[in-house]
Design a protein around this motif. Sequence first.
Motif, PDB file in Angstrom:
ATOM      1  N   ALA A 119       0.829  -1.202   0.000  1.00 34.53           N
ATOM      2  CA  ALA A 119       0.000   0.000   0.000  1.00 34.53           C
ATOM      3  C   ALA A 119       0.861   1.247   0.000  1.00 34.53           C
ATOM      4  O   ALA A 119       1.917   1.293   0.650  1.00 34.53           O
ATOM      5  N   GLU A 120       0.420   2.246  -0.728  1.00 33.49           N
ATOM      6  CA  GLU A 120       1.026   3.572  -0.629  1.00 33.49           C
ATOM      7  C   GLU A 120       0.491   4.273   0.617  1.00 33.49           C
ATOM      8  O   GLU A 120      -0.518   3.840   1.196  1.00 33.49           O
ATOM      9  N   PRO A 121       1.118   5.382   1.032  1.00 39.85           N
ATOM     10  CA  PRO A 121       0.557   6.147   2.157  1.00 39.85           C
ATOM     11  C   PRO A 121      -0.817   6.710   1.806  1.00 39.85           C
ATOM     12  O   PRO A 121      -1.156   6.877   0.629  1.00 39.85           O
ATOM     13  N   ALA A 122      -1.599   7.003   2.817  1.00 40.04           N
ATOM     14  CA  ALA A 122      -2.873   7.691   2.604  1.00 40.04           C
ATOM     15  C   ALA A 122      -2.591   9.127   2.181  1.00 40.04           C
ATOM     16  O   ALA A 122      -1.760   9.811   2.786  1.00 40.04           O
ATOM     17  N   ASN A 123      -3.283   9.570   1.129  1.00 41.56           N
ATOM     18  CA  ASN A 123      -3.038  10.898   0.564  1.00 41.56           C
ATOM     19  C   ASN A 123      -4.354  11.631   0.310  1.00 41.56           C
ATOM     20  O   ASN A 123      -4.759  11.823  -0.838  1.00 41.56           O
ATOM     21  N   PRO A 124      -5.064  12.047   1.353  1.00 40.39           N
ATOM     22  CA  PRO A 124      -6.368  12.692   1.131  1.00 40.39           C
ATOM     23  C   PRO A 124      -6.287  13.973   0.308  1.00 40.39           C
ATOM     24  O   PRO A 124      -7.220  14.292  -0.431  1.00 40.39           O
ATOM     25  N   ALA A 125      -5.167  14.699   0.412  1.00 39.30           N
ATOM     26  CA  ALA A 125      -5.040  15.949  -0.344  1.00 39.30           C
ATOM     27  C   ALA A 125      -4.815  15.713  -1.829  1.00 39.30           C
ATOM     28  O   ALA A 125      -4.885  16.660  -2.628  1.00 39.30           O
ATOM     29  N   ALA A 126      -4.545  14.466  -2.212  1.00 40.45           N
ATOM     30  CA  ALA A 126      -4.265  14.156  -3.610  1.00 40.45           C
ATOM     31  C   ALA A 126      -5.527  13.959  -4.436  1.00 40.45           C
ATOM     32  O   ALA A 126      -5.440  13.728  -5.643  1.00 40.45           O
ATOM     33  N   TYR A 127      -6.704  14.053  -3.806  1.00 43.19           N
ATOM     34  CA  TYR A 127      -7.975  13.849  -4.499  1.00 43.19           C
ATOM     35  C   TYR A 127      -8.872  15.051  -4.246  1.00 43.19           C
ATOM     36  O   TYR A 127      -8.947  15.555  -3.119  1.00 43.19           O
ATOM     37  N   ALA A 128      -9.559  15.507  -5.283  1.00 45.24           N
ATOM     38  CA  ALA A 128     -10.403  16.698  -5.118  1.00 45.24           C
ATOM     39  C   ALA A 128     -11.483  16.752  -6.188  1.00 45.24           C
ATOM     40  O   ALA A 128     -11.346  16.171  -7.268  1.00 45.24           O
ATOM     41  N   ILE A 129     -12.547  17.458  -5.860  1.00 43.75           N
ATOM     42  CA  ILE A 129     -13.538  17.864  -6.845  1.00 43.75           C
ATOM     43  C   ILE A 129     -13.355  19.355  -7.055  1.00 43.75           C
ATOM     44  O   ILE A 129     -13.375  20.131  -6.085  1.00 43.75           O
ATOM     45  N   VAL A 130     -13.134  19.741  -8.304  1.00 38.51           N
ATOM     46  CA  VAL A 130     -12.767  21.129  -8.593  1.00 38.51           C
ATOM     47  C   VAL A 130     -13.710  21.730  -9.628  1.00 38.51           C
ATOM     48  O   VAL A 130     -14.334  21.025 -10.419  1.00 38.51           O
ATOM     49  N   VAL A 131     -13.763  23.046  -9.596  1.00 34.99           N
ATOM     50  CA  VAL A 131     -14.514  23.823 -10.586  1.00 34.99           C
ATOM     51  C   VAL A 131     -13.655  25.023 -10.979  1.00 34.99           C
ATOM     52  O   VAL A 131     -12.739  25.405 -10.239  1.00 34.99           O
ATOM     53  N   PRO A 132     -13.906  25.646 -12.125  1.00 37.33           N
ATOM     54  CA  PRO A 132     -13.194  26.874 -12.468  1.00 37.33           C
ATOM     55  C   PRO A 132     -13.504  27.987 -11.468  1.00 37.33           C
ATOM     56  O   PRO A 132     -14.562  27.990 -10.826  1.00 37.33           O
ATOM     57  N   LEU A 133     -12.608  28.930 -11.341  1.00 39.87           N
ATOM     58  CA  LEU A 133     -12.791  30.009 -10.373  1.00 39.87           C
ATOM     59  C   LEU A 133     -14.040  30.831 -10.637  1.00 39.87           C
ATOM     60  O   LEU A 133     -14.631  31.398  -9.700  1.00 39.87           O
ATOM     61  N   ASP A 134     -14.461  30.913 -11.900  1.00 39.43           N
ATOM     62  CA  ASP A 134     -15.638  31.718 -12.214  1.00 39.43           C
ATOM     63  C   ASP A 134     -16.937  30.909 -12.146  1.00 39.43           C
ATOM     64  O   ASP A 134     -17.998  31.390 -12.538  1.00 39.43           O
ATOM     65  N   SER A 135     -16.864  29.678 -11.665  1.00 34.56           N
ATOM     66  CA  SER A 135     -18.048  28.825 -11.573  1.00 34.56           C
ATOM     67  C   SER A 135     -18.963  29.289 -10.452  1.00 34.56           C
ATOM     68  O   SER A 135     -18.519  29.830  -9.434  1.00 34.56           O
ATOM     69  N   GLY A 136     -20.252  29.035 -10.632  1.00 38.25           N
ATOM     70  CA  GLY A 136     -21.227  29.326  -9.586  1.00 38.25           C
ATOM     71  C   GLY A 136     -21.401  28.172  -8.611  1.00 38.25           C
ATOM     72  O   GLY A 136     -22.272  28.223  -7.741  1.00 38.25           O
ATOM     73  N   ILE A 137     -20.575  27.132  -8.758  1.00 40.41           N
ATOM     74  CA  ILE A 137     -20.626  25.972  -7.858  1.00 40.41           C
ATOM     75  C   ILE A 137     -19.651  26.220  -6.711  1.00 40.41           C
ATOM     76  O   ILE A 137     -18.449  26.411  -6.931  1.00 40.41           O
ATOM     77  N   PHE A 138     -20.175  26.203  -5.479  1.00 40.85           N
ATOM     78  CA  PHE A 138     -19.331  26.451  -4.309  1.00 40.85           C
ATOM     79  C   PHE A 138     -19.348  25.306  -3.305  1.00 40.85           C
ATOM     80  O   PHE A 138     -18.389  25.136  -2.553  1.00 40.85           O
ATOM     81  N   THR A 139     -20.418  24.531  -3.288  1.00 39.77           N
ATOM     82  CA  THR A 139     -20.536  23.428  -2.339  1.00 39.77           C
ATOM     83  C   THR A 139     -21.104  22.206  -3.050  1.00 39.77           C
ATOM     84  O   THR A 139     -21.570  22.293  -4.199  1.00 39.77           O
ATOM     85  N   ALA A 140     -21.110  21.093  -2.343  1.00 39.82           N
ATOM     86  CA  ALA A 140     -21.665  19.869  -2.905  1.00 39.82           C
ATOM     87  C   ALA A 140     -23.135  20.028  -3.280  1.00 39.82           C
ATOM     88  O   ALA A 140     -23.603  19.441  -4.258  1.00 39.82           O
ATOM     89  N   ASP A 141     -23.864  20.840  -2.544  1.00 36.49           N
ATOM     90  CA  ASP A 141     -25.288  21.053  -2.843  1.00 36.49           C
ATOM     91  C   ASP A 141     -25.490  21.634  -4.235  1.00 36.49           C
ATOM     92  O   ASP A 141     -26.521  21.396  -4.870  1.00 36.49           O
ATOM     93  N   ASP A 142     -24.500  22.396  -4.711  1.00 34.14           N
ATOM     94  CA  ASP A 142     -24.625  23.057  -6.004  1.00 34.14           C
ATOM     95  C   ASP A 142     -24.391  22.109  -7.176  1.00 34.14           C
ATOM     96  O   ASP A 142     -24.545  22.512  -8.335  1.00 34.14           O
ATOM     97  N   LEU A 143     -24.019  20.855  -6.902  1.00 36.57           N
ATOM     98  CA  LEU A 143     -23.710  19.909  -7.983  1.00 36.57           C
ATOM     99  C   LEU A 143     -24.955  19.303  -8.616  1.00 36.57           C
ATOM    100  O   LEU A 143     -24.858  18.684  -9.673  1.00 36.57           O
ATOM    101  N   ILE A 144     -26.109  19.467  -8.003  1.00 36.33           N
ATOM    102  CA  ILE A 144     -27.318  18.851  -8.540  1.00 36.33           C
ATOM    103  C   ILE A 144     -27.566  19.307  -9.974  1.00 36.33           C
ATOM    104  O   ILE A 144     -27.508  20.505 -10.297  1.00 36.33           O
ATOM    105  N   GLY A 145     -27.802  18.330 -10.853  1.00 35.88           N
ATOM    106  CA  GLY A 145     -28.071  18.613 -12.256  1.00 35.88           C
ATOM    107  C   GLY A 145     -26.852  18.967 -13.072  1.00 35.88           C
ATOM    108  O   GLY A 145     -26.971  19.204 -14.277  1.00 35.88           O
ATOM    109  N   LYS A 146     -25.666  18.959 -12.461  1.00 39.58           N
ATOM    110  CA  LYS A 146     -24.452  19.377 -13.171  1.00 39.58           C
ATOM    111  C   LYS A 146     -23.761  18.186 -13.820  1.00 39.58           C
ATOM    112  O   LYS A 146     -23.912  17.037 -13.415  1.00 39.58           O
ATOM    113  N   ARG A 147     -22.960  18.483 -14.826  1.00 37.60           N
ATOM    114  CA  ARG A 147     -22.161  17.471 -15.519  1.00 37.60           C
ATOM    115  C   ARG A 147     -20.801  17.390 -14.819  1.00 37.60           C
ATOM    116  O   ARG A 147     -20.079  18.388 -14.726  1.00 37.60           O
TER     117      ARG A 147
END
Length: 328
Positions: A119-147
């Motif tokens: 096993a490799e070390p645990a790396n939680p910072a190595a995984y993320a859900i990202v959006v462009p800076l100009d996106s209107g998505i700020f939280t997980a709640d905003d993902l509804i209906g999104k691609r």
Amino acid sequence: MRGLSKRLGLALLSTALLLGGCGDRSEEAGKVSRQPVDSGKLKLGYSGSSALIGLQKRGDVEAKLAAHSQSVEVQWQRFDDDAALFRAIEEGRVDIGAVGHAVPALLHREDAPLVYLAAEPANPAAYAIVVPLDSGIFTADDLIGKRIASAPFSNEHLLLLQTLGSAGLSERDVLLAPLAPADTLRSLEGREADAWAVAEPELSRIEPLGIRIIADGTLSAAKRDIYVTTPESLKGREALFRLAVDAIGEYDDWMLAQIHDAAELLSGLTGIEHAGWLASFERKSYGTAPFLASIAKEEQQVADTAAKLGGRKNGIDAQGFIRAWMPE
């Protein structure tokens, strides 16, 4: 009624997109036909822009085996994503490969036993859900209906499932777009999705474009890569496999000790800039460790979580895969 129709449409489209990218996730998706083991070869696999490409270039595995009078041909194979690599391991086309530990939990077929090697070390910072800076998505709640673009059946995929769950959502509430990790930069530049579930080193590759992280691996059970093989590949070749895993571990130690040399090597092989690899090393640590009790417990947690969220009828016995190796 209109809302129900919309949710049904999202569910059907998400399923079609996801299954079109990787095949049926079910443990019932056909019987596995394993290739015969070629004892004269050691077939190693990696996916995307994995740092293992540097190990291939350096020839450390070959040198290690030669120094211990192991006269086998080392063959390297690259795959677009962890799911494709995992299928190759299951089918005996690859002897050893590193995949996110959510991958076997989501894809493993019951008639294809596995062995977890390291096993490799645990790396939680190595995984993320990202959006462009100009996106209107700020939280997980905003993902509804999104691609949302993600490598199917990966650690990133499980992070997405758990992130949606934290907001009371599921896959049925979003549009899933299968994405090979190495295509993430192009996908983000072309705004081919609304959000991206990504992992290192692609996370650091796209960072200069301007991104906002709305969730990271701290939300997910899946935080590491593991090295996997099959009982057939391993049988009678335990010493060979230990040497190969040792060579991988020594290369990992070199990367962490000589980050600029490692970044320069990997930059020339992957197209990710030197600075991008340095940023990646900040988020992701490397190394190989046996499955100590704490790690073994975590593996079963990942397996159980992935089975529940990924729709498997039966979970997997990660502990059994670990016991099949039991390094000295």
